[in-house]
Design a protein around this motif. Structure first.
Motif, PDB file in Angstrom:
ATOM      1  N   ALA A 160      62.794  37.871  80.198  1.00 14.80           N
ATOM      2  CA  ALA A 160      61.425  37.363  80.099  1.00 14.80           C
ATOM      3  C   ALA A 160      60.814  37.166  81.487  1.00 14.80           C
ATOM      4  O   ALA A 160      59.632  37.453  81.705  1.00 14.80           O
ATOM      5  N   ILE A 161      61.612  36.688  82.437  1.00 13.81           N
ATOM      6  CA  ILE A 161      61.120  36.514  83.804  1.00 13.81           C
ATOM      7  C   ILE A 161      60.753  37.864  84.414  1.00 13.81           C
ATOM      8  O   ILE A 161      59.710  38.013  85.065  1.00 13.81           O
ATOM      9  N   ALA A 162      61.609  38.863  84.208  1.00 12.69           N
ATOM     10  CA  ALA A 162      61.337  40.205  84.735  1.00 12.69           C
ATOM     11  C   ALA A 162      60.053  40.771  84.139  1.00 12.69           C
ATOM     12  O   ALA A 162      59.217  41.348  84.846  1.00 12.69           O
ATOM     13  N   ALA A 163      59.881  40.591  82.830  1.00 13.76           N
ATOM     14  CA  ALA A 163      58.667  41.083  82.165  1.00 13.76           C
ATOM     15  C   ALA A 163      57.442  40.354  82.691  1.00 13.76           C
ATOM     16  O   ALA A 163      56.394  40.966  82.942  1.00 13.76           O
ATOM     17  N   GLY A 164      57.556  39.036  82.859  1.00 13.99           N
ATOM     18  CA  GLY A 164      56.439  38.267  83.371  1.00 13.99           C
ATOM     19  C   GLY A 164      56.029  38.704  84.766  1.00 13.99           C
ATOM     20  O   GLY A 164      54.834  38.832  85.072  1.00 13.99           O
ATOM     21  N   CYS A 165      57.022  38.970  85.622  1.00 19.06           N
ATOM     22  CA  CYS A 165      56.731  39.443  86.980  1.00 19.06           C
ATOM     23  C   CYS A 165      56.002  40.778  86.949  1.00 19.06           C
ATOM     24  O   CYS A 165      55.025  40.995  87.675  1.00 19.06           O
ATOM     25  N   ALA A 166      56.484  41.695  86.095  1.00 18.22           N
ATOM     26  CA  ALA A 166      55.871  43.019  86.003  1.00 18.22           C
ATOM     27  C   ALA A 166      54.425  42.920  85.535  1.00 18.22           C
ATOM     28  O   ALA A 166      53.521  43.537  86.116  1.00 18.22           O
TER      29      ALA A 166
END
Length: 206
Positions: A160-166
Motif C-alpha cells: 500500500a505504501i508503494a502504491a501510494g508513493c507511485a
C-alpha cells in the motif's frame, strides 16, 4: 530485505503505470470539458475506491489460508499473463507502443466533440463521467495489485505504501505540467514489472 525491496519496486512500477493512464484521462477531461467537472468525477471515483478498500481489506484477511493462496495465485497469474502478452506484442512490433500523447489527443478530441449537459451540481456531465470512469477503473487495478502482491508476500502494508508513493508522484507530476506524461517510460516499466514481481512466499504444505 531483498523480498521487501522487490515487492515495493514491483508494486510501485505497476501502480505508476495505472496512475499515468488515470492522470492522462483526468487531464483530457479537465482540458476539454472544465476542471470542476473533472475534479468532481475524480473525487467521486476516489470515494468509491475508499469504500472498496474498506470492504475488501478485512475480507482478504478473513479468508482461509488455502483459499487466500488460491485467489492470490489466480490473480497474479492473470495479471502476469496479460502484462507478458502485451510486452511480447509490443516488443515484436505487433502492438503499438503505449503512446500517452496519442491517447491524450484522442481523449481530448472525443471530449471536445460532446455537447455540454449540466446535471445537478456537476457543470458538465460528460467531463464528470470521463474522469470518474477513468480514475475508478485504473484505481481498481491499483487496489487489486496491492492486495494480490501484498497478500502474496504477507505485507499488504508495504504494498500500500508503494502504491501510494507511485500515485502521489504521478499525480504531482500531472498537476505540475498539466499535459500528457509522455516522458514517463511506461513501456519499459510495463515490460520490466513482470521481472520484478517477487516470487511467491514459501509456505509449508501442511
Amino acid at each position: 530485505m531483498g523480498g521487501s525491496g522487490a515487492l515495493f519496486l514491483a508494486v510501485f512500477l505497476a501502480c505508476a503505470v495505472e496512475a499515468v493512464e488515470a492522470t492522462t484521462i483526468v487531464l483530457a477531461a479537465g482540458t476539454a470539458r472544465g476542471w470542476r467537472s473533472a475534479m468532481i468525477g475524480m473525487a467521486g471515483a476516489l470515494a468509491v475506491l475508499a469504500i472498496v478498500v474498506a470492504v475488501l481489506g478485512p475480507a482478504v484477511s478473513d479468508l482461509p489460508l488455502r483459499g487466500l493462496r488460491l485467489v492470490v495465485g489466480a490473480l497474479l497469474l492473470i495479471f502476469g499473463l496479460q502484462w507478458l502478452r502485451k510486452a511480447i506484442l509490443r516488443a515484436s512490433g505487433y502492438k503499438a507502443l503505449h503512446d500517452e500523447d496519442k491517447i491524450f489527443a484522442e481523449q481530448l478530441a472525443t471530449a471536445a466533440a460532446q455537447s455540454p449537459r449540466r446535471v445537478g451540481l456537476v457543470p458538465d456531465w460528460y467531463g464528470f463521467t470521463l474522469s470518474f470512469k477513468g480514475v475508478l477503473l485504473e484505481g481498481l487495478e491499483v487496489v487489486f495489485i496491492v492486495l494480490t502482491f501484498g497478500a502474496n508476500q504477507h505485507n499488504v502494508g508495504l504494498a500500500a505504501i508503494a502504491a501510494g508513493c507511485a500515485v502521489l508522484i504521478v499525480a504531482a507530476a500531472g498537476v505540475a505540467v498539466r499535459s500528457p506524461l509522455s516522458r514517463v517510460p511506461e513501456n519499459a516499466m510495463a515490460t520490466g514489472r513482470e521481472a520484478k514481481v517477487p516470487a511467491p512466499a514459501t509456505t509449508d504444505r501442511s
